[in-house]
Design an enzyme around this catalytic site. Structure first.
Site, PDB file in Angstrom:
ATOM      1  N   LYS A  55     -11.411  -1.498   5.681  1.00  0.00           N
ATOM      2  CA  LYS A  55     -10.157  -1.195   6.789  1.00  0.00           C
ATOM      3  C   LYS A  55     -10.775  -0.969   7.967  1.00  0.00           C
ATOM      4  O   LYS A  55     -11.647  -0.066   8.077  1.00  0.00           O
ATOM      5  CB  LYS A  55      -9.303  -0.298   5.926  1.00  0.00           C
ATOM      6  CG  LYS A  55      -8.165   0.354   6.868  1.00  0.00           C
ATOM      7  CD  LYS A  55      -7.224   1.292   6.331  1.00  0.00           C
ATOM      8  CE  LYS A  55      -6.289   1.740   7.171  1.00  0.00           C
ATOM      9  NZ  LYS A  55      -5.189   2.488   6.428  1.00  0.00           N
ATOM     10  N   GLU A 104       0.868  -1.237   0.101  1.00  0.00           N
ATOM     11  CA  GLU A 104      -0.147  -0.027   0.027  1.00  0.00           C
ATOM     12  C   GLU A 104       0.834   1.145   0.081  1.00  0.00           C
ATOM     13  O   GLU A 104       1.485   1.476   0.974  1.00  0.00           O
ATOM     14  CB  GLU A 104      -0.911   0.078   1.070  1.00  0.00           C
ATOM     15  CG  GLU A 104      -1.695   1.292   1.289  1.00  0.00           C
ATOM     16  CD  GLU A 104      -2.428   1.431   2.660  1.00  0.00           C
ATOM     17  OE1 GLU A 104      -2.757   0.279   3.095  1.00  0.00           O
ATOM     18  OE2 GLU A 104      -2.840   2.529   3.042  1.00  0.00           O
ATOM     19  N   ARG A 134       0.669  10.164   1.011  1.00  0.00           N
ATOM     20  CA  ARG A 134       0.987  11.255   2.244  1.00  0.00           C
ATOM     21  C   ARG A 134       2.279  12.201   1.621  1.00  0.00           C
ATOM     22  O   ARG A 134       2.675  12.952   2.623  1.00  0.00           O
ATOM     23  CB  ARG A 134       1.327  10.320   3.353  1.00  0.00           C
ATOM     24  CG  ARG A 134       0.073   9.688   3.889  1.00  0.00           C
ATOM     25  CD  ARG A 134       0.355   8.890   5.156  1.00  0.00           C
ATOM     26  NE  ARG A 134      -0.593   7.783   5.303  1.00  0.00           N
ATOM     27  CZ  ARG A 134      -0.494   6.896   6.300  1.00  0.00           C
ATOM     28  NH1 ARG A 134       0.441   6.825   7.243  1.00  0.00           N
ATOM     29  NH2 ARG A 134      -1.835   6.002   6.273  1.00  0.00           N
TER      30      ARG A 134
HETATM   31  C1  3PG Z   1      -2.348   3.545   8.379  1.00  0.00           C
HETATM   32  O1  3PG Z   1      -2.111   4.570   7.544  1.00  0.00           O
HETATM   33  O2  3PG Z   1      -2.754   2.585   8.093  1.00  0.00           O
HETATM   34  C2  3PG Z   1      -1.454   3.519   9.702  1.00  0.00           C
HETATM   35  O3  3PG Z   1      -1.013   4.673   9.992  1.00  0.00           O
HETATM   36  C3  3PG Z   1      -0.896   2.684   9.965  1.00  0.00           C
HETATM   37  O4  3PG Z   1      -0.817   2.308  11.395  1.00  0.00           O
HETATM   38  P1  3PG Z   1       0.510   1.905  12.174  1.00  0.00           P
HETATM   39  O5  3PG Z   1       1.455   2.754  11.897  1.00  0.00           O
HETATM   40  O6  3PG Z   1       0.217   1.876  13.789  1.00  0.00           O
HETATM   41  O7  3PG Z   1       0.993   0.628  11.655  1.00  0.00           O
END
Ligand code: 3PG
Length: 216
Positions: free
Chosen positions: A135, A47, A51
């Site tokens: 999700k 993914e 960002r």
């Molecule tokens: C996301 O965007 O899905 C989250 O920032 C991922 O979360 P994590 O950094 O706690 O794995």
């Protein structure tokens, strides 16, 4: 393509992944070595989040140069982002949330897509648009496995990719839930390792994770 087959395609894509790393790529030159490092560790479904300024070019570079990677776009926040992802030819899209505008665009789009939900009402909005692969975000912070199990009561057919607060220590526990297809997270590609170009370190995290999940 019907909505059902698009959703089944999304479910199949997520299920075969087991884990989906959330990639925040700050420099374009990191994209290909990072993707190669993940794939070398057995983690192929990626993914690439929208960002950073280079995200779209990073996804393009990975698709061109890492044929074993299955590339999707994450942090899709609106219909324009969804259209950009679809135009790239990526395999799937993921969002942290579910605005009415985004859900409408996703229902009309051919791109397999998982909106983000954390509550029953958000899930109901997604289902109203035919989107039953979601999700669960932020998974740990929004109530963890107890919250997911509670949602499975009224929504037994919803299929989920929990993300947020998941790592090597708890991935197997989440994956044992019957409605969980895969888990997502950034633990597979920590920012510090990307910034320092520690590609072998990232491959090692992925290989260790996949080995322990297979054993679980
Ligand atoms: C996301 O965007 O899905 C989250 O920032 C991922 O979360 P994590 O950094 O706690 O794995």
């Amino acid at each position: 393509m019907t909505t059902t087959s698009k959703q089944d395609q999304m479910a199949a894509l997520i299920r075969q992944a087991t884990v989906i790393p959330v990639l925040t790529i700050e420099k374009l030159e990191h994209a290909v070595p990072l993707a190669k490092a993940l794939v070398a560790g057995g983690v192929k479904t990626l993914e690439v989040t929208l960002r950073t300024a280079v995200a779209i070019d990073a996804a393009k570079a990975i698709m061109a140069e890492v044929p074993d990677a299955i590339v999707g776009i994450g942090t899709i926040l609106n219909g324009d982002d969804l259209a950009r992802a679809e135009a790239l030819g990526v395999k799937f899209g993921i969002s942290p949330g579910a605005t009415p505008e985004l859900l409408k665009a996703a229902a009309a789009s051919k791109l397999p897509f998982a909106p983000g939900i954390a509550t029953a009402s958000e899930l109901m909005q997604a289902l109203a648009h035919g989107l039953d692969v979601v999700k669960f975000f932020p998974a740990e912070q929004a109530g963890g496995i107890k919250a997911l199990r509670a949602l499975a009561g009224p929504f037994p057919n919803v299929r989920v990719c929990p993300t947020g607060g998941i790592g090597e220590n708890n991935a197997a526990t989440w994956l044992a839930e019957p409605n969980v297809l895969a888990v997502g997270g950034s633990w597979l590609c920590p920012t510090a390792e990307i910034r320092s170009g520690n590609w072998d370190g990232i491959t090692a995290i992925c290989a260790r994770t996949m080995k322990s999940l297979k054993a679980a």
